[in-house]
Design a protein around this motif. Structure first.
Motif, PDB file in Angstrom:
ATOM      1  N   VAL A   1      -7.803 -13.053  -7.167  1.00 41.09           N
ATOM      2  CA  VAL A   1      -6.950 -12.498  -6.864  1.00 41.09           C
ATOM      3  C   VAL A   1      -7.171 -11.776  -5.281  1.00 41.09           C
ATOM      4  CG1 VAL A   1      -5.562 -10.238  -7.312  1.00 41.09           C
ATOM      5  CG2 VAL A   1      -6.508 -11.793  -9.175  1.00 41.09           C
ATOM      6  N   THR A   2      -6.169 -12.065  -4.465  1.00 44.36           N
ATOM      7  CA  THR A   2      -6.287 -11.498  -3.073  1.00 44.36           C
ATOM      8  C   THR A   2      -5.026 -11.079  -2.602  1.00 44.36           C
ATOM      9  OG1 THR A   2      -7.200 -12.182  -0.896  1.00 44.36           O
ATOM     10  CG2 THR A   2      -6.287 -13.991  -2.143  1.00 44.36           C
ATOM     11  N   GLY A   3      -4.771 -11.089  -1.238  1.00 43.74           N
ATOM     12  CA  GLY A   3      -3.570 -10.824  -0.661  1.00 43.74           C
ATOM     13  C   GLY A   3      -3.882  -9.736   0.601  1.00 43.74           C
ATOM     14  N   THR A   4      -2.660  -8.960   0.641  1.00 46.36           N
ATOM     15  CA  THR A   4      -2.732  -8.103   1.987  1.00 46.36           C
ATOM     16  C   THR A   4      -2.064  -6.581   1.315  1.00 46.36           C
ATOM     17  OG1 THR A   4      -0.308  -8.488   2.170  1.00 46.36           O
ATOM     18  CG2 THR A   4      -1.998  -9.550   3.532  1.00 46.36           C
ATOM     19  N   VAL A   5      -2.811  -5.527   1.943  1.00 47.61           N
ATOM     20  CA  VAL A   5      -2.300  -4.251   1.633  1.00 47.61           C
ATOM     21  C   VAL A   5      -2.081  -3.324   3.084  1.00 47.61           C
ATOM     22  CG1 VAL A   5      -3.051  -1.954   0.461  1.00 47.61           C
ATOM     23  CG2 VAL A   5      -3.806  -4.315  -0.533  1.00 47.61           C
ATOM     24  N   LEU A   6      -0.933  -2.991   2.952  1.00 45.48           N
ATOM     25  CA  LEU A   6      -0.441  -2.016   4.128  1.00 45.48           C
ATOM     26  C   LEU A   6      -0.348  -0.700   3.668  1.00 45.48           C
ATOM     27  CD1 LEU A   6      -0.013  -2.341   7.305  1.00 45.48           C
ATOM     28  CD2 LEU A   6       2.348  -2.556   6.891  1.00 45.48           C
ATOM     29  N   PHE A   7      -0.833   0.307   4.265  1.00 45.65           N
ATOM     30  CA  PHE A   7      -0.599   1.651   3.605  1.00 45.65           C
ATOM     31  C   PHE A   7      -0.664   2.416   5.007  1.00 45.65           C
ATOM     32  CE2 PHE A   7      -2.843   5.896   2.576  1.00 45.65           C
ATOM     33  CZ  PHE A   7      -1.646   6.085   1.511  1.00 45.65           C
ATOM     34  N   THR A   8       0.684   2.904   5.251  1.00 48.31           N
ATOM     35  CA  THR A   8       1.109   3.554   6.387  1.00 48.31           C
ATOM     36  C   THR A   8       1.634   4.865   6.430  1.00 48.31           C
ATOM     37  OG1 THR A   8       3.237   2.425   6.359  1.00 48.31           O
ATOM     38  CG2 THR A   8       1.469   1.343   7.720  1.00 48.31           C
ATOM     39  N   PRO A   9       1.441   5.923   7.493  1.00 48.46           N
ATOM     40  CA  PRO A   9       1.987   7.080   7.069  1.00 48.46           C
ATOM     41  C   PRO A   9       3.491   6.892   7.499  1.00 48.46           C
ATOM     42  CG  PRO A   9       0.325   7.230   8.682  1.00 48.46           C
ATOM     43  CD  PRO A   9       0.565   5.689   8.430  1.00 48.46           C
ATOM     44  N   HIS A  10       4.351   8.060   6.855  1.00 47.70           N
ATOM     45  CA  HIS A  10       5.771   7.727   6.901  1.00 47.70           C
ATOM     46  C   HIS A  10       6.422   9.116   7.117  1.00 47.70           C
ATOM     47  CE1 HIS A  10       9.750   6.327   6.275  1.00 47.70           C
ATOM     48  NE2 HIS A  10      10.106   6.920   4.970  1.00 47.70           N
ATOM     49  N   ALA A  11       7.478   9.210   7.707  1.00 45.86           N
ATOM     50  CA  ALA A  11       8.068  10.573   7.828  1.00 45.86           C
ATOM     51  C   ALA A  11       9.715  10.462   7.817  1.00 45.86           C
ATOM     52  CB  ALA A  11       7.964  11.298   9.039  1.00 45.86           C
ATOM     53  N   ARG A  12      10.351  11.316   7.215  1.00 44.26           N
ATOM     54  CA  ARG A  12      11.928  11.202   7.200  1.00 44.26           C
ATOM     55  C   ARG A  12      12.671  12.681   7.141  1.00 44.26           C
ATOM     56  NH1 ARG A  12      14.123   8.339   1.992  1.00 44.26           N
ATOM     57  NH2 ARG A  12      12.981   6.543   3.233  1.00 44.26           N
ATOM     58  N   SER A  13      13.663  12.570   7.852  1.00 40.34           N
ATOM     59  CA  SER A  13      14.144  14.039   7.816  1.00 40.34           C
ATOM     60  C   SER A  13      15.797  13.720   7.070  1.00 40.34           C
ATOM     61  CB  SER A  13      14.474  14.473   9.233  1.00 40.34           C
ATOM     62  OG  SER A  13      13.431  14.373   9.815  1.00 40.34           O
ATOM     63  N   GLY A  14      16.197  14.792   6.602  1.00 47.58           N
ATOM     64  CA  GLY A  14      17.406  14.718   5.763  1.00 47.58           C
ATOM     65  C   GLY A  14      17.637  15.972   4.870  1.00 47.58           C
ATOM     66  N   TYR A  15      18.733  15.899   4.081  1.00 46.81           N
ATOM     67  CA  TYR A  15      19.022  16.752   3.157  1.00 46.81           C
ATOM     68  C   TYR A  15      18.461  16.505   1.790  1.00 46.81           C
ATOM     69  CZ  TYR A  15      22.292  19.120   6.258  1.00 46.81           C
ATOM     70  OH  TYR A  15      22.649  19.994   7.171  1.00 46.81           O
ATOM     71  N   VAL A  16      17.861  17.209   1.252  1.00 41.04           N
ATOM     72  CA  VAL A  16      17.243  17.180   0.119  1.00 41.04           C
ATOM     73  C   VAL A  16      17.845  18.162  -1.096  1.00 41.04           C
ATOM     74  CG1 VAL A  16      15.238  15.988   0.770  1.00 41.04           C
ATOM     75  CG2 VAL A  16      15.206  18.403   0.269  1.00 41.04           C
ATOM     76  N   GLN A  17      17.831  18.136  -2.268  1.00 39.34           N
ATOM     77  CA  GLN A  17      18.437  18.937  -3.406  1.00 39.34           C
ATOM     78  C   GLN A  17      16.853  19.372  -3.809  1.00 39.34           C
ATOM     79  OE1 GLN A  17      21.608  18.082  -5.813  1.00 39.34           O
ATOM     80  NE2 GLN A  17      20.520  18.658  -7.665  1.00 39.34           N
ATOM     81  N   ARG A  18      16.959  20.768  -3.972  1.00 39.55           N
ATOM     82  CA  ARG A  18      15.785  21.488  -4.724  1.00 39.55           C
ATOM     83  C   ARG A  18      16.342  22.590  -5.654  1.00 39.55           C
ATOM     84  NH1 ARG A  18      14.447  25.943  -1.870  1.00 39.55           N
ATOM     85  NH2 ARG A  18      15.480  26.438   0.175  1.00 39.55           N
ATOM     86  N   GLU A  19      15.571  23.255  -6.325  1.00 34.90           N
ATOM     87  CA  GLU A  19      16.009  24.295  -7.138  1.00 34.90           C
ATOM     88  C   GLU A  19      15.554  25.838  -6.467  1.00 34.90           C
ATOM     89  OE1 GLU A  19      13.929  23.568 -10.811  1.00 34.90           O
ATOM     90  OE2 GLU A  19      15.730  22.025 -11.762  1.00 34.90           O
ATOM     91  N   ARG A  20      16.509  26.626  -6.680  1.00 35.21           N
ATOM     92  CA  ARG A  20      16.409  28.000  -6.212  1.00 35.21           C
ATOM     93  C   ARG A  20      16.307  29.181  -7.321  1.00 35.21           C
ATOM     94  NH1 ARG A  20      20.302  29.994  -1.668  1.00 35.21           N
ATOM     95  NH2 ARG A  20      21.760  30.025  -3.439  1.00 35.21           N
ATOM     96  N   GLU A  21      15.092  29.790  -7.417  1.00 32.12           N
ATOM     97  CA  GLU A  21      15.091  30.580  -8.615  1.00 32.12           C
ATOM     98  C   GLU A  21      15.582  31.926  -8.099  1.00 32.12           C
ATOM     99  OE1 GLU A  21      11.127  31.620  -9.763  1.00 32.12           O
ATOM    100  OE2 GLU A  21      11.462  32.052 -11.579  1.00 32.12           O
ATOM    101  N   GLN A  22      16.407  32.718  -8.864  1.00 34.68           N
ATOM    102  CA  GLN A  22      16.811  34.161  -8.708  1.00 34.68           C
ATOM    103  C   GLN A  22      16.538  34.858  -9.866  1.00 34.68           C
ATOM    104  OE1 GLN A  22      20.859  33.139  -7.505  1.00 34.68           O
ATOM    105  NE2 GLN A  22      20.350  33.773  -5.237  1.00 34.68           N
TER     106      GLN A  22
END
Length: 263
Positions: free
Chosen positions: A153-174
Motif C-alpha cells: 500500500v502506497t500513494g500520495t497524501v496532500l494536506f493543505t490549509p484552506h480558508a473560506r468566507s460566506g454565510y453559515v447557519q448557527r444557533e443563537r441562544e436567548q
C-alpha cells in the motif's frame, strides 16, 4: 387518467388506510455487508510502505498516514501487517535511475529528472511529477521480494490549509426575563479556516510490482474563527472520515443502519 396519477392516488389511499387502522411503526437495526473492491486472497501479508506527501509543514503526512493505516489494518484485516521503516518515497523518486522509472535503459541517477521534481509539494500538480515512482514495477517487485511478496500500500497524501468566507447557519441562544431558554437558527457571515486532505491510495502486487488498484479521496474541514484546532488533530479528524472507504477496498465491511417497519 395518467399512470403517474394512478400511482399517486394509490399511494394516498394506502397512507389513509394505514392511518385509519391506527398502524404504528418501529425501528429495527440492520447490517448491510459490503463486498471488498479488491481481491486480496492471494496475499497473507500487507506492507504499508510510504507515501509521497506534501502541503502543510505542521504534519508529517507520510509518517502519520503509515502509522494510522497499519494500526487500522492490524485490527480490521486478516492479513499480517509488516512492521518496517517508513519509506521516504519522495527521496526514492528523486534517486531512481532511468531504467527503473521508464524502461529506457540502465544508467546512473538522472540529474535532469531529479531537477524536474518540485522540492516542496504544495498542490496536486506538484504531486503529478512523482507519478512515475508508482509505475516503476522493478522497484516494487524488488521491495516485494524483500518482504515475501506482500500486498503493498502506497500513494500520495496532500494536506493543505484552506480558508473560506460566506454565510453559515448557527444557533443563537436567548434567555428571557423569566429565565426561559430558547435557541433559534440565524445566518451570519463568517471567515473560517481549516484543512483539505486529499490522499490517493495505490495498491501494488508485491509479486510482480504491478499496480492493482488506486483510489482518491477528498475530505475538508472548516472551523469558526474562535476555534484553535491543531493541524495534527484536523489531520486525524479527516482521516477518520475516509478510513472506512480505505478498509472497504481490502476487506468486507458492514454498514449499520435502521429500517422502519409497520406493526
Amino acid at each position: 387518467m395518467t399512470a403517474r396519477a394512478v400511482v399517486a392516488l394509490a399511494s394516498l389511499a394506502a397512507a389513509l388506510s394505514v392511518g385509519a387502522c391506527g398502524t404504528s411503526s418501529y425501528e429495527v437495526a440492520i447490517e448491510t455487508p459490503i463486498t471488498p473492491k479488491l481481491d486480496v486472497s492471494p496475499f497473507q501479508r500487507v506492507l504499508v510502505a510510504g507515501f509521497v506527501a506534501g502541503g502543510s509543514d505542521d504534519v508529517d503526512a507520510n509518517m502519520e498516514t503509515v502509522r494510522l493505516l497499519r494500526s487500522q489494518l492490524r485490527t480490521k484485516s486478516n492479513m499480517k501487517v509488516i512492521e518496517a521503516d517508513v519509506i521516504p518515497l519522495t527521496e526514492v523518486a528523486a534517486e531512481q535511475k532511468p531504467a527503473e522509472g521508464d524502461g529506457t535503459g540502465a544508467g546512473a541517477p538522472d540529474p535532469a529528472k531529479a531537477s524536474t521534481l518540485p522540492k516542496q509539494i504544495k498542490d496536486e500538480k506538484d504531486l503529478e511529477a512523482y507519478d512515475t515512482v508508482f509505475a516503476n514495477a522493478n522497484y516494487w517487485k524488488k521491495l516485494g521480494e524483500e518482504f515475501q511478496s506482500p500486498l503493498i500500500v502506497t500513494g500520495t497524501v496532500l494536506f493543505t490549509p484552506h480558508a473560506r468566507s460566506g454565510y453559515v447557519q448557527r444557533e443563537r441562544e436567548q434567555i428571557d426575563a423569566y429565565g426561559r431558554r430558547t435557541v433559534e437558527p440565524v445566518r451570519a457571515y463568517m471567515e473560517r479556516k481549516g484543512y483539505i486532505l486529499r490522499p490517493r491510495f495505490v495498491f501494488i502486487d508485491g509479486r510482480t510490482g504491478a499496480t492493482l488498484y488506486s483510489e482518491t479521496f477528498r475530505e475538508e474541514v472548516l472551523y469558526n474563527p474562535q476555534q484553535d484546532t491543531p493541524a495534527l488533530s484536523s489531520f486525524f479528524e479527516l482521516m477518520d472520515r475516509l478510513i472506512p472507504g480505505f478498509l472497504g477496498t481490502l476487506s468486507s465491511q458492514k454498514i449499520r443502519g435502521t429500517r422502519t417497519l409497520l406493526k
